[in-house]
Design a protein around this motif. Sequence first.
Motif, PDB file in Angstrom:
ATOM      1  N   ASP A 265      25.327  37.345  66.246  1.00  0.00           N
ATOM      2  CA  ASP A 265      25.952  37.833  67.463  1.00  0.00           C
ATOM      3  C   ASP A 265      26.687  39.116  67.123  1.00  0.00           C
ATOM      4  O   ASP A 265      27.528  39.145  66.228  1.00  0.00           O
ATOM      5  N   ILE A 266      26.354  40.201  67.825  1.00  0.00           N
ATOM      6  CA  ILE A 266      26.960  41.502  67.584  1.00  0.00           C
ATOM      7  C   ILE A 266      27.915  41.816  68.730  1.00  0.00           C
ATOM      8  O   ILE A 266      27.575  41.671  69.898  1.00  0.00           O
ATOM      9  N   ASP A 267      29.127  42.250  68.382  1.00  0.00           N
ATOM     10  CA  ASP A 267      30.105  42.643  69.390  1.00  0.00           C
ATOM     11  C   ASP A 267      29.698  44.019  69.907  1.00  0.00           C
ATOM     12  O   ASP A 267      29.659  44.982  69.149  1.00  0.00           O
ATOM     13  N   PRO A 268      29.378  44.155  71.184  1.00  0.00           N
ATOM     14  CA  PRO A 268      28.891  45.432  71.696  1.00  0.00           C
ATOM     15  C   PRO A 268      29.940  46.544  71.664  1.00  0.00           C
ATOM     16  O   PRO A 268      29.595  47.714  71.581  1.00  0.00           O
ATOM     17  N   SER A 269      31.212  46.206  71.699  1.00  0.00           N
ATOM     18  CA  SER A 269      32.229  47.261  71.714  1.00  0.00           C
ATOM     19  C   SER A 269      32.470  47.851  70.328  1.00  0.00           C
ATOM     20  O   SER A 269      32.828  49.019  70.204  1.00  0.00           O
ATOM     21  N   THR A 270      32.283  47.076  69.251  1.00  0.00           N
ATOM     22  CA  THR A 270      32.545  47.581  67.902  1.00  0.00           C
ATOM     23  C   THR A 270      31.287  47.713  67.054  1.00  0.00           C
ATOM     24  O   THR A 270      31.291  48.424  66.062  1.00  0.00           O
ATOM     25  N   GLY A 271      30.226  47.034  67.414  1.00  0.00           N
ATOM     26  CA  GLY A 271      29.004  47.077  66.613  1.00  0.00           C
ATOM     27  C   GLY A 271      29.073  46.203  65.379  1.00  0.00           C
ATOM     28  O   GLY A 271      28.217  46.296  64.507  1.00  0.00           O
ATOM     29  N   THR A 272      30.090  45.354  65.272  1.00  0.00           N
ATOM     30  CA  THR A 272      30.226  44.478  64.117  1.00  0.00           C
ATOM     31  C   THR A 272      29.798  43.066  64.481  1.00  0.00           C
ATOM     32  O   THR A 272      29.604  42.742  65.652  1.00  0.00           O
ATOM     33  N   ARG A 273      29.672  42.245  63.476  1.00  0.00           N
ATOM     34  CA  ARG A 273      29.273  40.863  63.708  1.00  0.00           C
ATOM     35  C   ARG A 273      30.374  40.126  64.461  1.00  0.00           C
ATOM     36  O   ARG A 273      31.548  40.194  64.098  1.00  0.00           O
ATOM     37  N   ASP A 274      30.012  39.449  65.492  1.00  0.00           N
ATOM     38  CA  ASP A 274      30.971  38.712  66.306  1.00  0.00           C
ATOM     39  C   ASP A 274      31.395  37.453  65.562  1.00  0.00           C
ATOM     40  O   ASP A 274      30.582  36.758  64.955  1.00  0.00           O
ATOM     41  N   ALA A 275      32.675  37.163  65.596  1.00  0.00           N
ATOM     42  CA  ALA A 275      33.211  36.000  64.876  1.00  0.00           C
ATOM     43  C   ALA A 275      32.686  34.692  65.440  1.00  0.00           C
ATOM     44  O   ALA A 275      32.727  33.666  64.765  1.00  0.00           O
ATOM     45  N   VAL A 276      32.184  34.716  66.651  1.00  0.00           N
ATOM     46  CA  VAL A 276      31.686  33.488  67.262  1.00  0.00           C
ATOM     47  C   VAL A 276      30.458  32.971  66.522  1.00  0.00           C
ATOM     48  O   VAL A 276      30.200  31.784  66.477  1.00  0.00           O
ATOM     49  N   GLY A 277      29.711  33.856  65.880  1.00  0.00           N
ATOM     50  CA  GLY A 277      28.491  33.440  65.206  1.00  0.00           C
ATOM     51  C   GLY A 277      28.680  33.052  63.763  1.00  0.00           C
ATOM     52  O   GLY A 277      27.712  32.893  63.029  1.00  0.00           O
ATOM     53  N   VAL A 278      29.915  32.907  63.304  1.00  0.00           N
ATOM     54  CA  VAL A 278      30.176  32.655  61.889  1.00  0.00           C
ATOM     55  C   VAL A 278      30.937  31.344  61.724  1.00  0.00           C
ATOM     56  O   VAL A 278      31.868  31.064  62.467  1.00  0.00           O
TER      57      VAL A 278
END
Length: 125
Positions: A6-19
């Motif tokens: 899951d990629i956070d669209p505002s930052t382009g980093t991996r979303d914490a929800v997918g970890v």
Amino acid sequence: ASGQLDIDPSTGTRDAVGVTYTVWNARSTPDAKPGIVGFDLYPTTHIVPIRDFDDKGQTTFMLEQVQPFVYNDGTLQQPETLPPPEVNRNLIGDASRTVGYVLMGIVIILGIICLLWAYLRRKSR
């Protein structure tokens, strides 16, 4: 790592929800050979993100304890923290410091004398 990210669209980093994070407990094992210590890893806590968001829009996490964390002494009680070390930062004694300042003063005075001598004698060869 495998699976969908899951990629956070505002930052382009991996979303914490997918970890899912896991805290591991490294416990020493009885040495099979003299002088060699081995370690076994035991998962103690999983930190699992929940796909719900709180009222601030932040991801909420759930702590799932798999097994208790065992400390080095074999108990479940956290040991007392160590007191801060007493450090003596006065590494140079007073007498040595005084001698150093006197020698530094002599060097500075001699440097100024040499500078003045060279400035006053600049036209002579």
